[in-house]
Design a protein around this motif. Structure first.
Motif, mmCIF file in Angstrom:
data_model
loop_
_atom_site.group_PDB
_atom_site.id
_atom_site.type_symbol
_atom_site.label_atom_id
_atom_site.label_comp_id
_atom_site.label_asym_id
_atom_site.label_seq_id
_atom_site.Cartn_x
_atom_site.Cartn_y
_atom_site.Cartn_z
ATOM 1 N N ALA A 160 4.140 -3.510 2.738
ATOM 2 C CA ALA A 160 3.595 -2.237 2.070
ATOM 3 C C ALA A 160 3.323 -2.316 0.447
ATOM 4 N N GLU A 161 4.256 -3.083 -0.187
ATOM 5 C CA GLU A 161 4.086 -3.049 -1.518
ATOM 6 C C GLU A 161 3.511 -4.250 -1.997
ATOM 7 N N VAL A 262 0.090 1.829 -0.921
ATOM 8 C CA VAL A 262 1.523 1.568 -0.515
ATOM 9 C C VAL A 262 2.181 2.144 0.498
ATOM 10 N N HIS A 263 2.141 3.565 0.219
ATOM 11 C CA HIS A 263 2.868 4.540 1.129
ATOM 12 C C HIS A 263 2.148 5.018 2.287
ATOM 13 N N ALA A 264 0.518 4.658 2.289
ATOM 14 C CA ALA A 264 -0.055 4.663 3.432
ATOM 15 C C ALA A 264 0.115 3.542 4.462
ATOM 16 N N LEU A 265 0.177 2.362 3.824
ATOM 17 C CA LEU A 265 0.690 1.256 4.508
ATOM 18 C C LEU A 265 1.911 1.345 5.246
ATOM 19 N N ALA A 266 2.991 1.772 4.344
ATOM 20 C CA ALA A 266 4.233 1.768 4.965
ATOM 21 C C ALA A 266 4.299 2.847 5.999
ATOM 22 N N ALA A 267 3.549 4.067 6.066
ATOM 23 C CA ALA A 267 3.507 4.921 7.063
ATOM 24 C C ALA A 267 3.123 4.349 8.312
ATOM 25 N N VAL A 268 2.044 3.521 8.305
ATOM 26 C CA VAL A 268 1.515 3.119 9.419
ATOM 27 C C VAL A 268 2.502 2.087 10.049
ATOM 28 N N LEU A 269 3.203 1.061 9.415
ATOM 29 C CA LEU A 269 3.993 0.031 9.646
ATOM 30 C C LEU A 269 5.284 0.767 10.242
ATOM 31 N N TRP A 407 8.408 5.663 0.627
ATOM 32 C CA TRP A 407 9.671 5.019 1.150
ATOM 33 C C TRP A 407 10.202 4.055 0.192
ATOM 34 N N ASP A 408 11.591 3.735 0.351
ATOM 35 C CA ASP A 408 11.943 2.823 -0.259
ATOM 36 C C ASP A 408 12.453 1.605 0.703
ATOM 37 N N SER A 409 12.528 1.725 1.991
ATOM 38 C CA SER A 409 12.907 0.816 2.851
ATOM 39 C C SER A 409 12.424 1.108 4.293
ATOM 40 N N ILE A 410 11.994 0.088 4.943
ATOM 41 C CA ILE A 410 11.880 0.274 6.324
ATOM 42 C C ILE A 410 12.112 -1.022 7.056
#
Length: 418
Positions: A160-161, A262-269, A407-410
């Motif tokens: 995501a980042e 970045v955080h939209a990609l993190a959200a979908v992942l 998000w910091d970590s998923i």
């Protein structure tokens, strides 16, 4: 959460429901859903006494306010501070914090620059970059990329980042050196839309360094030929915008082109890793990658809130808002409004998520949203091609921000497809 839903508002204001919860408090930023629900149930317009502001959280009324730029102006700042009555202590965005006519020329330039022709040009390049990134990630585990082997990684730092920081700065024309500053710069800026709380204080020591780097890299000489940055300066040469506007327009891409994506990609992942049935459906129907992304933006709303400033014509459900009052639009709450969405707390690829306000709406909606969609499509397609199963490998950890649901970590676990 303490609520007082009778009596109301400041002297001279309308009689409204009052909630005294701080929307920027640690507990709310960690889990905004209880306050979102309380605001929706309280009424179309609510007074938040902690900051002497008004709140709108139902989808119908958030959508209407986003469209009504005359009644809910952006030019006085989309943060807590009212730059109609207070001196601006930070540069205002040339797009997000400007109203017509000042908003129009920069918006036209960026809309043309980031339009379908650019997206077609970038698609092949970003598809190849996504496949390369996923291939490298999956071959670093003990199974060395073999079918059936399992790889664990952090979806935030590794995808995501990493993906937006690889492709978007290239498209913008930024050098490799220093682009890691984009995330902390944007993080600080979006924090600054809220009160000067501990989140702002935490990042304040780096603010000058980050700002100076950004200012320097908005100049023509710092940008590679053919990138978005030099195209913006070419628009100034043509007279489409002024030379004074050009660095501000470039800066608007620094601020909004990476962190929200970045955080939209993190959200979908995160959504797909915690909903394995939805991942399996996406694998069976890869044409749903756009739906998967849009539904994640609705479900998780990376941009949770934005402020507007009421003018004399501002109305919410027929109720006048005091002229000059700050109004906080709860995009995340609107995107889970049961008046608009059936079973809104579910992440569901069967849903048509169109109509969400995760990218805003009206003349100030995110000008780069289609590039974010393209990044998501390329990355998700690359994952779907290589990953048979995706699930959570540990608890996710949020990064608190006054504006973002970040998000910091998923940690995730991926089983490589045959």
């Amino acid at each position: 959460m303490t609520e007082t839903l009778a009596g109301g508002a400041p002297a001279g204001g309308p009689s409204l429901p009052v909630i005294d919860t701080d929307p920027f408090g640690h507990e709310v930023l960690t889990d905004p859903l209880p306050l979102d629900a309380a605001l929706r149930e309280a009424g179309p317009l609510v007074y938040l006494s902690a900051h002497d502001i008004y709140a709108v959280a139902r989808h119908e009324h958030v959508y209407a306010a986003l469209r009504d730029w005359q009644g809910f102006q952006s030019g006085a700042g989309v943060g807590l501070y009212n730059f109609r009555t207070q001196k601006a202590w930070r540069p205002l965005s040339a797009l997000v914090e400007a109203d017509p006519p000042h908003h129009d020329a920069p918006r036209r330039v960026l809309s043309a620059l980031l339009g379908p022709r650019t997206q077609r040009r970038l698609r092949a390049e970003w598809t190849a970059a996504a496949r390369d990134m996923v291939d490298r990630l999956l071959t670093t585990g003990p199974g060395d990329g073999r079918a059936g082997s399992v790889v664990e990684f952090d979806a935030v730092t590794c995808l995501a980042e990493a993906f937006p920081l690889r492709v978007f700065p290239d498209a913008l024309g930024l050098p490799e050196d220093g682009r890691e500053k984009l995330l902390p710069f944007s993080d600080f800026l979006l924090n600054a839309f809220g009160p000067r709380n501990e989140l702002v204080a935490r990042d304040a020591p780096r603010a000058r360094e980050l700002s100076d780097w950004v200012v320097a890299h908005c100049e023509r000489e710092a940008l590679a030929e053919g990138g978005f940055g030099t195209e913006i300066w070419s628009a100034a040469d043509r007279g489409d915008i002024t030379p004074e506007q050009a660095p501000s327009v470039v800066r608007s891409l620094f601020a909004a082109g990476v962190n929200t994506t970045v955080h939209a990609l993190a959200a979908v992942l995160y959504a797909l890793a915690t909903h394995p049935a939805q991942w399996r459906r996406l694998r069976a129907e890869p044409g749903l990658v756009r739906v998967a992304f849009e539904e994640a933006v609705r479900w998780a709303s990376p941009v949770q809130t934005f402020f507007r400033t009421a003018t004399a014509s501002a109305r919410v459900d027929g109720v006048a808002v005091p002229d000059g009052a700050k109004v906080l639009l709860f995009l995340g709450a609107a995107n889970r409004d049961p008046r608009r969405w059936a079973d809104p707390d579910a992440y569901d690829l069967s849903r048509d998520p169109s109509g969400h306000v995760g990218f805003g709406f009206g003349i100030h909606q995110c000008v780069g949203q289609n590039l974010a969609r393209l990044e998501a499509e390329c990355l998700l397609t690359a994952l779907v091609e290589r990953v048979a199963e995706l699930d959570a490998a540990g608890p996710a950890r949020r990064r608190l921000n006054n504006t973002l649901r970040a998000w910091d970590s998923i940690p995730v676990r991926a089983r490589i497809a045959p």
